[in-house]
Design a protein around this motif. Structure first.
Motif: not given
Length: 631
Positions: A220-221, A234-237, A248-249
């Motif tokens: 999620v970007t 922000g990048y969430g993996r 990401g948040l």
């Protein structure tokens, strides 16, 4: 008075002209054809008066109502418009003086507009910091919470001066939710809590949330709004999209707080020569730029001299318990217009976000350790111990299997150096150098739990490997050999982060990282428990973990400086604190080879020898100063 204002007055709504803002009951002010200067004037008048004002303005087929303006309003109209227009990016030249706005309202929408206005006037307190948007083309109404978009706004968000008295950082106890979690508990930073505070598709600061579904892990970007061509995100993996969105948040909030001051106004403009050296960090200790590139046309900074005047902010030396003033553009990396010239290229390296200031400093320090260890290994070309993929990890074998199917292998190396924080270098390497596929992708991670460091590094490197075909379709020039091959001979052609990564995917670049490969079994490596015995050690209190880490770094001759970057709103609403951690002598992460900073950093020459990774202390001319491959 405009046509719309006349029509609303005919419906018995209290409509006044902008110059009538003053004492009395709540009233509507209509801006049908308007400029940003008028929004500023209206805001100043409303904050100076006693009458709540509800502004209505037209922008094409859009009707914007609010926010309610009065002397204690949480956000002014100028900030609301700045936030809205920043979502569009550079396509709206909002910084252009005299830029005009306006629109027309179809008569059929007059009644619903009047109803919205009447409701807001009846309950102005319930519409604090709120904008209602009525779309004429779709006949829809949306509600948006708005925050001050311009920290330091003289109308709604004035900042106190940055003072030496406020710089001291104290570290009260910070119990961890779980001794192996290395984070304190915070019920406000759930996915829902972060989304409610940060995400608004019309006003930001997180303007877009995007899912990528063809990855080994959900991605999620969280894209921040802004009027620059390149958007920060922000990048969430993670293992689920819900968890990936939360990550990401969280990272977007970290970037948001680190880009510019949110809590204090920079108040010092001076040269290093004019400041007290006992309480000021000498910029030469931070690593200066290579003199060979100072006159290069791609070098956009000023050449540093002790007499060069710029903005400075107050930090605190946690290892020496003293004031530590640093250049503003070192503490805040994203300033469009800092309080003076910039002479050091800075990135978000060292920015940390946490549920306490202790936690923020801790994670900022881990990031400094990660990048320092990676760059030290790269420039000094030091062999690193190979670490096997943990077979019992819930994520890493899955990532390795996904890579195997694509022709790659996942490799880990122990890059831990004198910081003493378990640090991993991850390499995703293609099994066939003649395949024509991108050959190598890198990442790194640092964390008290080596498995967490491996997961962090692997998630980034593996996702980058799998997403490369999509990147090439969107940007055909990205891996264009005709573009990349000249960079092998002229590193100054490496200008962007993408260039750093793409160059090292070439088969011809393999010799630059062959120091990692050696003659070992390509699928081998030692068990992580043998590489980092006794890790992770439980941490019941994060402050104790931080103070122990600081003491270890102090014994190694490293000073740790922290600048409190906390945004008061995020602190009060989400319990989040932010810090920039600066370790003089550590290797700073830069992009664009002309910006690399390795001068006057003696650790780069000495530590590899002390760790047994080099036969003797290095000389500067011994270093392989190839453009690094860090993503």
């Amino acid at each position: 008075m405009s046509t719309l204002a006349t029509a609303l007055r005919a419906l018995d709504l209290p409509v006044i002209d902008p110059d009538q803002v003053g004492v009395g009951q709540p009233a509507v002010v209509v801006l049908q054809d308007w400029t940003r200067e008028q929004t500023e004037q209206l805001s100043r008048a409303a904050y100076a008066g006693d009458r709540p004002v509800l502004p209505v303005r037209l922008d094409g087929g859009l009707v914007l109502i609010g926010p309610v303006l009065h002397r204690d309003a949480p956000v002014c109209l100028g900030c609301a418009e700045s936030a809205r227009l920043s979502v569009f990016g550079p396509t709206v030249p909002q910084r252009t003086p005299g830029l005009a706005y306006g629109g027309l309202l179809p008569p059929t929408l007059l009644a619903p507009l009047a109803a919205l206005l009447a409701g807001a006037l009846a309950d102005p307190a319930g519409h604090e910091g709120m904008v209602l948007a009525l779309r004429a083309d779709r006949l829809t109404v949306s509600t948006h919470r708005v925050r001050p978009a311009r920290q330091g706004c003289a109308v709604c968000a004035p900042l106190p001066d940055d003072t030496a008295q406020d710089a001291r950082i104290t570290l009260p106890p910070s119990p961890a939710a779980d001794p192996y979690a290395f984070r304190a508990a915070n019920e406000r930073t759930t996915r829902e809590g972060l989304r409610a505070e940060l995400f608004d598709w019309r006003h930001g600061p997180v303007a877009h949330l995007r899912r990528t579904e063809n990855m080994p892990l959900p991605l999620v970007t969280a894209e921040l709004s802004g009027d620059s061509a390149i958007r920060e995100s922000g990048y969430g993996r993670a293992r689920t999209f819900a968890d990936a969105e939360r990550v990401g948040l969280f990272e977007a909030a970290e970037r948001y707080t680190g880009m510019r001051p949110h809590g204090r106004r920079t108040a010092i403009t001076a040269s290093y020569a004019e400041l007290d050296p006992a309480t000021t960090i000498d910029p030469a200790r931070l690593g200066l730029h290579d003199p060979a590139y100072l006159a290069h046309p791609e070098f956009k900074l000023e050449a540093y001299t002790p007499e060069l005047r710029t903005g400075w902010v107050h930090g605190w030396s946690l290892t020496r318990d003293r004031l530590a003033t640093v250049p503003e553009h070192v503490a805040y990396w994203g300033l469009h217009a800092s309080a003076g010239p910039r002479f050091l290229y800075e990135s978000s390296n060292g920015c940390g976000l946490g549920n306490s200031l202790t936690e923020a400093v801790l994670y900022g320090l881990y990031e400094v350790a990660e990048r320092d260890a990676f760059l030290m290994a790269w420039y000094a070309r030091t062999p690193l111990r190979r670490v096997a993929v943990p077979a019992d990890d819930p994520v890493l074998p899955h990532l390795a299997d996904r890579l195997e199917a694509a022709g790659y292998r996942l490799m880990f190396f122990d890059a831990t150096n004198d910081f003493g924080v378990p640090t991993v270098l991850a390499l995703v390497l293609h099994r066939d150098p003649a395949s024509g596929a991108p050959q190598a992708l890198f990442a790194a991670g640092a964390h008290p739990d080596p498995r967490a460091a491996m997961r962090s590094a692997a998630a980034e490197a593996v996702v980058d490997a799998i997403v490369t075909p999509d990147v090439v379709r969107a940007k055909p020039h990205y891996l264009d050999r005709a573009r990349l091959l000249p960079m092998l001979d002229d590193p100054a052609l490496v200008l962007t982060l993408d260039d750093h990564v793409a160059l090292n995917t070439l088969p011809e670049a393999r010799e630059r990282y062959d120091f990692l490969l050696g003659d070992d079994d390509p699928d081998g490596g030692d068990d992580w428990r043998e590489v980092w015995p006794g890790q992770p050690a439980p941490a019941a209190d994060l402050t104790r973990l931080l103070t122990d880490t600081l003491a270890r770094l102090d014994r190694a001759g490293l000073e740790v400086v922290a600048v409190d970057q906390t945004d008061p709103r995020l602190r009060d609403r989400l319990g989040l604190h932010a810090a920039k951690v600066i370790v003089p002598g550590s290797l700073p992460m830069t992009f664009g080879h002309v910006n690399h900073r390795t001068r006057d950093l003696s650790r780069l020459l000495e530590v590899p020898f002390r760790l047994g990774r080099a036969a003797a202390p290095l000389r500067y001319d011994d270093l392989a100063r190839h453009p690094h491959p860090f993503p």
